[in-house]
Scaffold this active site. Structure first.
Site, short mmCIF file in Angstrom:
data_model
loop_
_atom_site.label_atom_id
_atom_site.label_comp_id
_atom_site.label_asym_id
_atom_site.label_seq_id
_atom_site.Cartn_x
_atom_site.Cartn_y
_atom_site.Cartn_z
N ALA A 190 0.83 -1.21 0.00
CA ALA A 190 0.00 0.00 0.00
C ALA A 190 0.87 1.26 0.00
CB ALA A 190 -0.93 0.00 1.21
N GLN B 35 2.29 1.86 -3.43
CA GLN B 35 1.29 2.42 -4.33
C GLN B 35 1.08 3.91 -4.06
OE1 GLN B 35 -1.89 -0.25 -3.34
NE2 GLN B 35 -1.35 -1.71 -4.96
N GLU B 36 1.04 4.28 -2.80
CA GLU B 36 0.85 5.69 -2.45
C GLU B 36 2.04 6.54 -2.87
OE1 GLU B 36 0.02 5.03 1.64
OE2 GLU B 36 -2.04 4.40 1.22
N GLU C 9 -0.21 6.13 6.43
CA GLU C 9 0.16 4.76 6.05
C GLU C 9 1.40 4.30 6.81
OE1 GLU C 9 -0.49 1.29 4.86
OE2 GLU C 9 -1.71 2.76 3.79
N GLU D 48 0.82 -2.08 12.81
CA GLU D 48 0.74 -3.49 12.40
C GLU D 48 2.00 -4.25 12.78
OE1 GLU D 48 -0.19 -3.53 8.24
OE2 GLU D 48 -2.30 -3.06 8.60
N ASP E 281 -7.35 -2.50 12.55
CA ASP E 281 -8.49 -1.92 11.83
C ASP E 281 -8.54 -0.40 12.03
OD1 ASP E 281 -9.14 -4.43 10.94
OD2 ASP E 281 -10.87 -4.68 12.26
#
Length: 121
Positions: free
Chosen positions: A34, A37-38, A72, A79, A98
């Site tokens: 992610a 991609q950002e 992010e 995480e 979440d």
């Protein structure tokens, strides 16, 4: 084993902290799809924002996307720590992950709303 705290101050602290920041960016870029991609969208956003909009709006749109990237990075940190503390499935860990993901989602929505404002106002 306790971690030895550095007592670096002044300019040396600035360079040490910058090194840690670069390590965090590189590590997250290598391990998180992610974030890749950002980051890949940054040049697109720069080109579109700076080509089609004036300086203040382009600066705003670029900054808004950097905020998405920052969220992010925070989500990845949450995480990583969660997986270290509790590798097996756990409801509290799931909620923490979440919530980090939701923070990124809210930043993306804020970004989209900013783009809509700049385009249509």
């Amino acid at each position: 084993m306790p971690i030895k705290k550095s007592i670096v101050t002044g300019v040396a602290h600035f360079f040490q902290a910058t090194g840690y920041s670069i390590q965090g960016l590189v590590s997250t870029y290598r391990s998180e799809i992610a974030f890749k991609q950002e980051v890949a969208l940054v040049p697109v956003i720069l080109i579109v924002a700076w080509f089609f909009f004036g300086f203040p709006y382009a600066l705003l749109l670029t900054g808004m996307w950097l905020i998405v990237c920052a969220f992010e990075l925070c989500n990845s940190a949450i995480e990583n720590i969660a997986d270290l503390v509790m590798p097996e499935k756990n409801e509290f860990i799931k909620r923490a992950k979440d919530a980090g993901s939701a923070a990124v989602g809210v930043a993306v929505v804020a970004n989209l709303l900013t783009w809509l404002y700049v385009i249509f106002v």
